[in-house]
Each structure stands twice: as structure tokens, then as C-alpha cells.
Write a protein that holds these residues in place. Structure first.
Motif, PDB file in Angstrom:
ATOM      1  N   GLN A   3       0.859  -1.181   0.074  1.00  7.43           N
ATOM      2  CA  GLN A   3      -0.085   0.073  -0.015  1.00  7.43           C
ATOM      3  C   GLN A   3       0.908   1.141   0.084  1.00  7.43           C
ATOM      4  O   GLN A   3       1.713   1.396   0.885  1.00  7.43           O
ATOM      5  CB  GLN A   3      -0.795   0.046   1.270  1.00  7.43           C
ATOM      6  CG  GLN A   3      -1.803   1.035   1.129  1.00  7.43           C
ATOM      7  CD  GLN A   3      -2.989   0.881   2.462  1.00  7.43           C
ATOM      8  OE1 GLN A   3      -2.847  -0.018   3.070  1.00  7.43           O
ATOM      9  NE2 GLN A   3      -4.145   1.978   2.414  1.00  7.43           N
ATOM     10  N   LYS A   6      -1.603   5.532   2.643  1.00  2.00           N
ATOM     11  CA  LYS A   6      -2.293   4.983   3.845  1.00  2.00           C
ATOM     12  C   LYS A   6      -3.921   5.811   3.546  1.00  2.00           C
ATOM     13  O   LYS A   6      -4.737   4.796   4.032  1.00  2.00           O
ATOM     14  CB  LYS A   6      -1.813   5.670   5.097  1.00  2.00           C
ATOM     15  CG  LYS A   6      -2.314   5.577   6.575  1.00  2.00           C
ATOM     16  CD  LYS A   6      -1.735   6.254   7.472  1.00  2.00           C
ATOM     17  CE  LYS A   6      -2.770   6.183   8.677  1.00  2.00           C
ATOM     18  NZ  LYS A   6      -1.963   6.770   9.812  1.00  2.00           N
ATOM     19  N   ASP A   7      -3.963   6.849   3.138  1.00  2.00           N
ATOM     20  CA  ASP A   7      -5.398   7.133   3.126  1.00  2.00           C
ATOM     21  C   ASP A   7      -5.322   8.283   1.995  1.00  2.00           C
ATOM     22  O   ASP A   7      -4.378   8.716   1.152  1.00  2.00           O
ATOM     23  CB  ASP A   7      -5.976   8.072   4.364  1.00  2.00           C
ATOM     24  CG  ASP A   7      -4.676   9.045   5.021  1.00  2.00           C
ATOM     25  OD1 ASP A   7      -4.276   9.473   4.139  1.00  2.00           O
ATOM     26  OD2 ASP A   7      -4.857   9.064   6.167  1.00  2.00           O
ATOM     27  N   SER A   8      -6.560   8.820   1.916  1.00  2.00           N
ATOM     28  CA  SER A   8      -7.102   9.838   0.768  1.00  2.00           C
ATOM     29  C   SER A   8      -5.942  11.114   0.998  1.00  2.00           C
ATOM     30  O   SER A   8      -5.697  11.917   0.200  1.00  2.00           O
ATOM     31  CB  SER A   8      -8.421  10.375   0.724  1.00  2.00           C
ATOM     32  OG  SER A   8      -8.918  10.822   1.934  1.00  2.00           O
ATOM     33  N   THR A   9      -5.614  11.368   2.488  1.00  2.00           N
ATOM     34  CA  THR A   9      -5.050  12.654   2.603  1.00  2.00           C
ATOM     35  C   THR A   9      -3.358  12.571   2.055  1.00  2.00           C
ATOM     36  O   THR A   9      -2.958  13.294   1.413  1.00  2.00           O
ATOM     37  CB  THR A   9      -4.498  12.760   4.003  1.00  2.00           C
ATOM     38  OG1 THR A   9      -5.981  12.964   4.936  1.00  2.00           O
ATOM     39  CG2 THR A   9      -3.928  13.935   4.452  1.00  2.00           C
ATOM     40  N   VAL A  92      -6.110   3.032  -1.921  1.00  2.00           N
ATOM     41  CA  VAL A  92      -6.777   3.897  -0.784  1.00  2.00           C
ATOM     42  C   VAL A  92      -8.116   3.328  -0.321  1.00  2.00           C
ATOM     43  O   VAL A  92      -8.890   3.427  -1.183  1.00  2.00           O
ATOM     44  CB  VAL A  92      -6.685   5.376  -1.269  1.00  2.00           C
ATOM     45  CG1 VAL A  92      -7.320   6.330  -0.476  1.00  2.00           C
ATOM     46  CG2 VAL A  92      -5.209   5.843  -1.730  1.00  2.00           C
ATOM     47  N   THR A  93      -8.018   3.315   0.953  1.00  2.00           N
ATOM     48  CA  THR A  93      -9.545   3.027   1.606  1.00  2.00           C
ATOM     49  C   THR A  93     -10.260   4.386   1.965  1.00  2.00           C
ATOM     50  O   THR A  93      -9.621   5.160   2.267  1.00  2.00           O
ATOM     51  CB  THR A  93      -9.348   2.085   2.617  1.00  2.00           C
ATOM     52  OG1 THR A  93      -8.541   2.587   3.554  1.00  2.00           O
ATOM     53  CG2 THR A  93      -8.826   0.750   2.128  1.00  2.00           C
ATOM     54  N   GLY A  94     -11.455   4.185   1.857  1.00  2.00           N
ATOM     55  CA  GLY A  94     -12.111   5.188   2.435  1.00  2.00           C
ATOM     56  C   GLY A  94     -12.525   6.509   1.631  1.00  2.00           C
ATOM     57  O   GLY A  94     -12.739   7.488   1.976  1.00  2.00           O
TER      58      GLY A  94
END
Length: 194
Positions: A3, A6-9, A92-94
Motif C-alpha cells: 500500500q 495510507k489514506d486519501s490525505t 486507498v480506502t475510504g
């Protein structure tokens, strides 16, 4: 696969980083437009006691010219950043599919633009039958990766593929913010490529 974001940020910050690769001195910050103008009738070099720029003015650019080398590397850094985003956005999740599609479209567009800029500066862009395109890089590379030079036709095909994918991903987007890739920018670049 690992991955990357970690996230959309993290993905959003990488996208900002992608745009920032365009503004370095060696690319759109100064050198790329200047070198193109010096090799046309839009600008002249000479009298600056800068032998590397004078090579452009006299149309005798040597293989050791740092301007051409540094610009080439800078443009491939844009492509490398776009490739990292394209490789990692799906993990990316969320984040909404619309947001991820917008990010992917921006990365595809800027990768296409970088390949187009490289082809016009370092390839026989005017001859679709020529073997002298540029290395088209569409995956994340390692320090030992070697990407052979593509033909001009294959280079254009890769550029057009990226832009048509981007146009599809942005087809429902009504945002016309000129600071970011939007449908109008994709279509304008695609028209220029055609």
C-alpha cells in the motif's frame, strides 16, 4: 502489492507533489520553455557568456549540455511521480470512486503531457514512421530498470491512451478550475497532440 498511500490525505499530498514537479526550474519553471524558444525563432541566445545556452542559439547542442540533461531528468521525475500515484491510488480506502477517478485522471493527463513534451524535445515527433520516439514509462521503476526507446507512433499511442482515459474519467466533471487538470485541459491537450 504494498500500500503506497495510507489514506486519501496521503494521496492528495502526492497529487500536490505531482503538480510541484512541473514548476521546478528545469521543467516549466524556466528551462523547458526557454530551450524550446531558443530552438525556434521566438528567442535567441548569445552574449551571455553562457556557452551551454549559446549552443542552442547556434543550433549545435552537444550531448554533454547540462540544460538538456537536467530537463530530461526533471520531466521523467514528473512521470515517475504520476506512475507512483497511478500505482497506489487503487489501494486507498475510504475515498469515493469519484475522487479516486479524478486523481487518476490528473495523473494520466500530466504523465501524457510530460511524454508529449519529451517527444517534442527529444524525439522525431513530426515523423510517425520514425523509430526515434522516447522511452515511454508507464510503471514504477527501480534503479536498475531499463525502458527502451519507443517508436514515434507507439509514443503517440501511449499519450493518446492516457488522455482518452483521463477524458472518460472526467466526463461528468463540471469543475473548470484552471489550477488543476479538468475536462477542458484534457481536451485541449488531446487536440494539440492530434
Amino acid at each position: 502489492s504494498p500500500q503506497l498511500f495510507k489514506d486519501s490525505t496521503g494521496l492528495s499530498e502526492a497529487l500536490t507533489g505531482l503538480y510541484s514537479t512541473l514548476e521546478v526550474q528545469e521543467y516549466y519553471g524556466a528551462d523547458y520553455p526557454m530551450l524550446c524558444d531558443l530552438n525556434s525563432d521566438n528567442g535567441v541566445a548569445g552574449g551571455y557568456n553562457n556557452t551551454l545556452l549559446n549552443e542552442f542559439g547556434s543550433y549545435s547542442v552537444s550531448a554533454s549540455n547540462n540544460y538538456t540533461t537536467n530537463t530530461y531528468v526533471a520531466i521523467y521525475k514528473t512521470i515517475a511521480t504520476a506512475n507512483a500515484i497511478l500505482a497506489g491510488e487503487s489501494t486507498v480506502t475510504g475515498a469515493s470512486q469519484n475522487y479516486l477517478g479524478t486523481v487518476k485522471a490528473q495523473a494520466l493527463t500530466l504523465r501524457a503531457m510530460a511524454h508529449f513534451d519529451l517527444l517534442r524535445a527529444y524525439g522525431y515527433h513530426w515523423d510517425l514512421t520514425s523509430a526515434y520516439g522516447i522511452p515511454v514509462v508507464t510503471t514504477v521503476q527501480t534503479s536498475t530498470s531499463v525502458v527502451p526507446r519507443s517508436t514515434v507512433a507507439a509514443t503517440y499511442a501511449a499519450i493518446i491512451s492516457d488522455l482518452t482515459q483521463a477524458a472518460t474519467l472526467l466526463s461528468g466533471n463540471t469543475n473548470r478550475n484552471p489550477n488543476y487538470v479538468n475536462p477542458a485541459i484534457v481536451n485541449a491537450l488531446l487536440a494539440r497532440v492530434y
